[in-house]
Scaffold this active site. Structure first.
Site, PDB file in Angstrom:
ATOM      1  N   HIS B  83       0.804  -1.228   0.000  1.00  0.00           N
ATOM      2  CA  HIS B  83       0.000   0.000   0.000  1.00  0.00           C
ATOM      3  C   HIS B  83       0.838   1.279   0.000  1.00  0.00           C
ATOM      4  CE1 HIS B  83      -3.818  -2.091   0.568  1.00  0.00           C
ATOM      5  NE2 HIS B  83      -3.273  -2.800   1.532  1.00  0.00           N
ATOM      6  N   CYS B 225     -24.846  -0.360  24.231  1.00  0.00           N
ATOM      7  CA  CYS B 225     -26.257   0.034  24.161  1.00  0.00           C
ATOM      8  C   CYS B 225     -27.159  -1.200  24.257  1.00  0.00           C
ATOM      9  CB  CYS B 225     -26.552   0.805  22.880  1.00  0.00           C
ATOM     10  SG  CYS B 225     -26.567   2.595  23.105  1.00  0.00           S
TER      11      CYS B 225
END
Lengths: 165, 264
Positions: B83, B225
């Site tokens: 990369h 949550c």
């Protein structure tokens, strides 16, 4: 004779073992049935928009109710409602203020709203504390249980009814 | 209170309008109403995020920079060997994730992509979702897009997964019978106890939560949550989380990326 006595003894033993096994199975079944019953509070009657009769034999205790509504992990009331006996900065505003609620609603109306607000408004975000409306994927620790017991709900009803504004 | 968007972010936002139009029809939160979680935070928390020398998340970003250059796996390759300079090659990548992986036939999020790269190209073992190395690498990669607008991939193959994410977002869960949408679409400007509800925006992950005393992923936050409404959380890397992340990304389109964010 000896052989006959032995056979009879064996048969009796076998019968006893079967009875024991059946007994265990029956007790197990009753336990499972009791757990299933525990999912919702049973035995209350809705009249109009209220549950007129208390859920328990003994009257609720308003002082215990005041402590319960301020509890941020058990009843959770104060996370959404204000107008309660709790530090102002800890009170939420996702739901209407409960200041003076005892003057606006009867005990029975308050009781139904706690047990099952969704009977009045299916879209409500208020949990049904009597346990009749759990959502998907209820965690193990809570499965098959109402959010609050009948006694706890009666304590909260007694406290909220005392808030006359 | 809100940090002003910088000029390049505004230009990039304008350039990404076609992508936004492609996915914005499928969300419940209007573009103009979108607020990053940082807008709800205290001035002290905002200042901590804005200052790289005070932002604890920068420690993970720096760890990630080391890992980017470290050869790994049977192939003995570093990320950098394929990369190159992450500041160039990774700029604009995180804002479009989750993205479709043709090999798997379903979407992957940034950590899923990193693990696919490890298995397919480095021939290395996948990293644990919430382990320090994965958090460092995802923080480092997403940091390269800081300030760029969230620009979810417009790939049509993602549509059914995004729709499933929305269904999950709007499904009532747990003993408390609450959906994500009940709070984060319908009551985001309210307070839960003493805390702002917020819009559940994903534009700053992985982020440092003072409550965690650590960097954590969006999946960790969703688990919080779910436990809060007394539901059984999905397992890390479950397809349900990726679908939810896809929907959240569409719902956040246009918000600037803040990685590493800081939250209370």
């Amino acid at each position: 004779m000896r052989a006959a006595a032995l056979t009879a003894g064996l048969l009796a033993g076998l019968l006893l073992a079967w009875l024991l096994l059946a007994g265990f199975l029956l007790v197990g079944f009753l336990l499972v049935a009791a757990r299933a019953d525990a999912q919702t509070l049973v035995g209350y009657t809705v009249e109009g928009d209220a549950i007129g009769a208390p859920l328990t034999g003994a009257p609720g205790d308003a002082a215990r109710g005041a402590g319960l509504v301020a509890d941020r992990t058990l009843s959770l009331c104060v996370l959404c409602h204000s107008g309660l006996e709790a530090p102002a900065h800890m009170q939420g505003n996702l739901a209407p203020s409960l200041a003076g609620i005892g003057a606006r609603l009867s005990e029975g109306q308050i009781r139904l709203r706690i047990v099952n607000m969704k009977a009045l408004n299916p879209e409500s975000i208020m949990p049904a504390y009597g346990g009749s409306s759990p959502g998907a994927r209820v965690a193990n620790a809570w499965r098959g249980k109402p959010i609050l017991s009948g006694e706890e709900i009666e304590d909260i009803v007694a406290y909220l009814s005392s808030l006359k504004g | 209170m809100r940090p002003r968007p910088r000029a390049p972010a505004v230009i990039a936002a304008l350039l990404s309008i076609p992508a936004l139009l492609a996915v914005s029809g499928a969300v419940a939160l209007e573009q103009g109403d979108r607020r990053s979680g940082i807008a709800f935070a205290s001035p002290q928390t905002q200042a901590m995020q804005a200052d790289d020398t005070a932002n604890p998340g920068m420690l993970w970003v720096m760890d990630g920079a080391q890992l980017w250059r470290r050869p790994d796996g049977a192939a003995g390759k570093a990320c950098q060997e394929c990369h190159g300079d992450a500041a160039q090659s990774m700029k604009g990548v995180a804002p479009r994730y989750p993205d479709f992986d043709a090999g798997l036939g379903r979407p992957v999020d940034l950590s899923g992509r990193i693990n696919l790269c490890r298995v397919r190209h480095q021939r290395a073992a996948p990293l644990a979702h919430e382990g320090s190395e994965m958090l460092a690498l995802t923080a480092f990669v997403a940091f390269q897009s800081r300030g760029l607008p969230m620009a979810p991939a417009a790939d049509a193959r993602l549509a059914p997964f995004r729709a499933e994410g929305r269904r999950l977002f709007e499904q009532r869960m747990g003993q408390l019978d609450l959906s994500c949408a009940n709070c984060h679409d319908d009551h985001w400007s309210a307070r839960l106890g003493g805390s702002p509800v917020t819009q559940a925006q994903p534009n700053a992950y992985p982020l440092y939560r003072l409550e965690w005393q650590a960097l954590g992923s969006l999946q960790r936050r969703m688990r919080n949550c779910m436990a809060g409404v007394r539901a059984e959380p999905f397992a890390y890397d479950a397809a349900d989380y990726i679908d939810l992340e896809l929907y959240l990304a569409a719902r956040a389109a246009g918000l600037p990326m803040e990685t590493p964010g800081v939250r209370p």
